[in-house]
Design an enzyme around this catalytic site. Structure first.
Site, short mmCIF file in Angstrom:
data_model
loop_
_atom_site.label_atom_id
_atom_site.label_comp_id
_atom_site.label_asym_id
_atom_site.label_seq_id
_atom_site.Cartn_x
_atom_site.Cartn_y
_atom_site.Cartn_z
N HIS A 48 0.84 -1.19 0.00
CA HIS A 48 0.00 0.00 0.00
C HIS A 48 0.88 1.24 0.00
O HIS A 48 2.05 1.19 0.37
CB HIS A 48 -0.84 0.08 1.28
CG HIS A 48 -1.63 -1.13 1.62
ND1 HIS A 48 -2.99 -1.21 1.44
CD2 HIS A 48 -1.27 -2.32 2.16
CE1 HIS A 48 -3.44 -2.38 1.85
NE2 HIS A 48 -2.41 -3.08 2.30
N GLU A 113 2.53 -0.93 4.59
CA GLU A 113 2.25 0.44 4.18
C GLU A 113 3.56 1.15 3.88
O GLU A 113 4.53 1.04 4.65
CB GLU A 113 1.50 1.20 5.27
CG GLU A 113 0.06 0.76 5.48
CD GLU A 113 -0.91 1.44 4.51
OE1 GLU A 113 -0.44 2.25 3.67
OE2 GLU A 113 -2.12 1.15 4.61
N HIS A 151 -2.46 -3.25 -3.41
CA HIS A 151 -3.82 -3.07 -2.96
C HIS A 151 -4.76 -2.94 -4.15
O HIS A 151 -5.89 -3.47 -4.15
CB HIS A 151 -3.89 -1.82 -2.07
CG HIS A 151 -5.08 -1.76 -1.18
ND1 HIS A 151 -5.39 -0.65 -0.43
CD2 HIS A 151 -6.05 -2.67 -0.90
CE1 HIS A 151 -6.48 -0.88 0.27
NE2 HIS A 151 -6.91 -2.09 0.00
#
Length: 238
Positions: A48, A113, A151
Site C-alpha cells: 500500500h 504500508e 492493494h
C-alpha cells in the site's frame, strides 16, 4: 527476562512482535487487529501507500481505534521500519476485494504500508528497506513471488495504491514479485489472461484494464494494446 510494557488499550496477545531478521522493526503496536479467521494463514503480501503527509501522521492513523485501519508494517521514506501488528494476527489493511477468487484478504495476507502520498517517487532508502523485509516474510510463510500484490490488484476500481510510481519491475528482477510476460500471445482473451494472473473481481473491462496497467504498464493510455496482453502471459519457468 525482559519486562514487557503494554500500551494502554492494546490487548496483551499483541504486546510482543514476531521474531524478524534484519532489519529489526520498531515495535509500535496498533489496537486495530484480530485473529485470522477460519484457520487461514498468510499466502499474500499486500503493498500500500499511506496517502498521508508523513510517516508520523500515518502511524497516528494506523494506531487510532476510530478509523479501524492498520497494517503489519510501515516503512518511512528514510527507510525506518515499524511493526504495528504481529504477522500471526489479522491486520485491517485490505478491505473488500479478492485475489484468485479468494476473499477475506486480511486473513490471507501481511500488509505493508509505504510512506508515500501517491504523487511522488518512492525513495531509495524505502525501497531498500522493503527489499530486505519482503524475503523474510516470504520465507516465514512460504509465500511465492506471485503472492506479492498491490492493494489495487485485489480491489480494482476501489483502490489504486501503491500506484503508478511504484517500481514493480525492481521487485520482479529480485524474485520478490511475479514477473511480467515477455512473449506475445495476442490471440488470447484479455479477461482470461487477467483471471489467470489473479484478477477475479467482478469489474467491467475498462476498470480491469486500468487495474492491470497500474501494475504492468502504468503510463499506457487508450484502448487495449497487444502489450496489455503480453505482460499478463505467464512467463515460462526456467
Amino acid at each position: 527476562m525482559a519486562m514487557v510494557t503494554l500500551v494502554a488499550g492494546t490487548p496483551a496477545r499483541s504486546a510482543v512482535p514476531s521474531t524478524t531478521d534484519q532489519p529489526k522493526p520498531i515495535w509500535h503496536p496498533s489496537p486495530n487487529f484480530g485473529p485470522r479467521r477460519d484457520g487461514l494463514r498468510p499466502t499474500l503480501i499486500v503493498l500500500h501507500y499511506t496517502a498521508m503527509e508523513n510517516a508520523s501522521a500515518a502511524l497516528d492513523r494506523l494506531c487510532d481505534p476510530a478509523p479501524e485501519v492498520s497494517a503489519h508494517y510501515l516503512i518511512g521514506r528514510d527507510g525506518t521500519l515499524w511493526q504495528l501488528v504481529r504477522e500471526e494476527d489479522r491486520a485491517w489493511h485490505a478491505g473488500a476485494g479478492e485475489w484468485h477468487g479468494q476473499m477475506d484478504v486480511n486473513s490471507r495476507s501481511v500488509g505493508i504500508e509505504l510512506d508515500n502520498r501517491g504523487d511522488h517517487p518512492f525513495s531509495e532508502p524505502q525501497m531498500r528497506a522493503l527489499e530486505q523485509l519482503l524475503p523474510n516474510i516470504m520465507r516465514r510463510w512460504a509465500i511465492s513471488p506471485e503472492g506479492v500484490i498491490g492493494h489495487s490488484d485485489m480491489a480494482p476500481g476501489r483502490k489504486i495504491d501503491p500506484g503508478p510510481r511504484f517500481d514493480w519491475q525492481r521487485l520482479e528482477h529480485q524474485d520478490l514479485a511475479a514477473p511480467r510476460g515477455t512473449t506475445a500471445q495476442t490471440d488470447l482473451n484479455f479477461r482470461a489472461l487477467a483471471k489467470s494472473r489473479g484478477y477475479t473481481a467482478a469489474v467491467d473491462d475498462d476498470t480491469l484494464l486500468h487495474t492491470t496497467r497500474l501494475r504492468y504498464r502504468p503510463w499506457a493510455i487508450g484502448p487495449i494494446h497487444p502489450d496489455d496482453l503480453m505482460v499478463l502471459c505467464q512467463s515460462p519457468k526456467t
